[in-house]
Design a protein around this motif. Structure first.
Motif, PDB file in Angstrom:
ATOM      1  N   TYR A   1      35.176  41.636  49.255  1.00 54.69           N
ATOM      2  CA  TYR A   1      35.168  40.978  47.378  1.00 54.69           C
ATOM      3  C   TYR A   1      34.641  41.917  46.295  1.00 54.69           C
TER       4      TYR A   1
ATOM      5  N   ALA B   1      40.923  38.593  46.913  1.00 54.64           N
ATOM      6  CA  ALA B   1      39.748  39.375  47.584  1.00 54.64           C
ATOM      7  C   ALA B   1      40.690  39.108  48.717  1.00 54.64           C
TER       8      ALA B   1
ATOM      9  N   ARG C   1      41.113  47.401  44.865  1.00 54.82           N
ATOM     10  CA  ARG C   1      41.105  46.009  44.893  1.00 54.82           C
ATOM     11  C   ARG C   1      42.295  45.906  44.169  1.00 54.82           C
TER      12      ARG C   1
ATOM     13  N   GLY D   1      33.554  47.208  45.222  1.00 51.67           N
ATOM     14  CA  GLY D   1      33.587  45.915  46.021  1.00 51.67           C
ATOM     15  C   GLY D   1      32.371  45.454  46.955  1.00 51.67           C
TER      16      GLY D   1
END
Length: 443
Positions: free
Chosen positions: A58, A176, A261, A66
């Protein structure tokens, strides 16, 4: 191969066509509403199948790394979330709340009752404790509504046969991933495993080496912190520009490796680029993907850092070196029962003739005996130690305790040097090149 499912786009196209014609039967076998319901049902069943346990990788804003949480989705609409991130004090906690898969301009996973472990990133309560953010005056900030810019509703974009679901935050648009876990996995042990891997990244060695298959190398800083910066250090002799060619990324350390990400575009020194999406743990402890591999600093890099002090582990001595050490220790005790034998042996740097120079310090009881040495690195993992000069205290012990001098001379030879961990060079093993099973470890 990813099974691409772009339901938001399909829904938008279908609604647009319907507005003109009120009939999309020429495009699809079923209506947009039916297709969304099929997607909603598919994901609902997927999330709860085989115990319903998943790891969420996430991301929030551009200032934070993250995070990994685990989620166990139940058929009764409840989800048990487990976490140990810094915003809850870095201690393992579990909390149950409600979840649903709905149709809302696409197929959406929503967490629709407040969960303090997860909603802290989207609608947080005030953070207290040692990790609580402070303002410029050192005063606690009231984080009620603090802008992590996290999401708690996600468009379900795609899933694959390996057990990965790609999500996109509905409000802030950050990607995510949900990674399927076996139902037998204990969430606390799973998160502890990630924490243990994070501990590999020593704060004393924050930079790593990324190597392309071509041999081109890059310096990677702060990988363990989750916000790495990458800079080309060698690319076929082309000099890099640190201002324009350093790239900074956001990522998260996971049980399987390090996921960025979004795909990271890395600049080479000649301004060409290549991409990395995820680095996976290898059996030797390194992180790699087809495009590159990451290893820690070399033994040479580690030992030439003048700010560090290395301590020899006497229990690690083997062969004739162990024998010489034991004899020296016994002789020192015999010479002075009050002073005793070695209390420690260290290697660091000190000023010698105007230069920072390696120095081996033999602490005999409370007496300090120093020997300045030269470390001639014949390779990144090979070196020869030779004596430059000794302090008066060390010379005195050379004369009064011959076994002391013999042990010191045994240390001054050629060694191969190996790291205990590919990524962390904070423990090094020296093995004598001339054989005889002579080794010792410094930490």
């Amino acid at each position: 191969m990813m099974k691409k499912i772009y339901f938001p786009l399909i829904a938008a196209a279908a609604l647009s066509f319907s507005a003109c014609n009120n009939d999309d039967s020429g495009l699809f076998d079923t209506s947009a509403a039916e297709r969304l319901e099929e997607s909603r049902t598919e994901y609902e069943q997927l999330l709860t199948a085989d115990g319903g346990l998943w790891a969420l990788e996430y991301f929030t804003n551009d200032e934070e790394p993250g995070y990994v949480l685990t989620m166990q989705f139940g058929n009764n609409g409840a989800v048990e979330i487990s976490a140990d991130h810094k915003w809850i004090g870095s201690k393992f906690q579990q909390e149950t709340s409600l979840w649903d898969v709905i149709s809302d301009n696409g197929t959406v996973l929503t967490f629709n009752t407040y969960n303090t472990l997860f909603h802290v990133f989207s609608t947080p309560e005030n953070i207290v404790g040692s990790d609580a953010p402070k303002n410029e005056f050192g005063e606690d900030i009231n984080e009620l509504g603090y802008g992590h810019e996290g999401d708690y509703e996600f468009l379900l974009m795609s899933h694959d046969q390996e057990g990965n679901i790609r999500l996109v935050g509905k409000k802030h648009g950050k990607e995510a991933w949900l990674r399927k876990l076996d139902a037998s996995v204990d969430p606390q042990e799973y998160l502890n495993e990630i924490k243990a891997k994070r501990n590999i990244f020593s704060s004393k060695f924050p930079d790593f080496i990324l190597t392309e298959p071509s041999g081109a190398t890059y310096t990677v800083n702060n990988l363990g912190a989750g916000i790495p910066s990458i800079f080309p250090r060698d690319f076929n002799g082309v000099e890099a520009d640190p201002v324009t060619q350093t790239v900074t990324a956001h990522g998260v350390l996971t049980a399987k490796g390090f996921r960025f990400r979004e795909p990271l575009e890395i600049k080479r020194a000649d301004d060409s680029t290549f991409e990395i999406e995820e680095l996976l743990w290898q059996e030797d402890g390194s992180l790699s993907c087809p495009a590159a591999a990451i290893t820690g600093p070399t033994a040479k890099d580690a030992l030439t850092r003048t700010s560090l002090t290395w301590t020899l582990d006497p229990e690690s001595l083997t062969g004739s070196l162990a024998e010489a050490y034991n004899k020296a220790n016994e002789a020192l005790v015999a010479y002075s029962a009050t002073t005793g034998g070695y209390s420690s042996i260290t290697l660091n740097y000190a000023s010698f003739m105007g230069n920072l120079t390696p120095v081996i310090t033999f602490n005999v009881g409370k007496r300090v005996c120093r020997d300045y040495v030269n470390i001639d690195f014949t390779a990144d993992y090979a070196a020869t130690l030779s004596l430059l000069s000794s302090t008066d205290a060390s010379k005195r012990y050379d004369e009064l305790v011959p076994e002391y001098a013999t042990f010191k001379q045994a240390l001054l030879q050629s060694f191969e040097i190996t790291k205990a961990s590919v990524l962390d060079p904070s423990k090094l093993t020296f093995t004598a090149k001339d054989g005889g099973s002579v080794t010792f470890i410094v930490k």
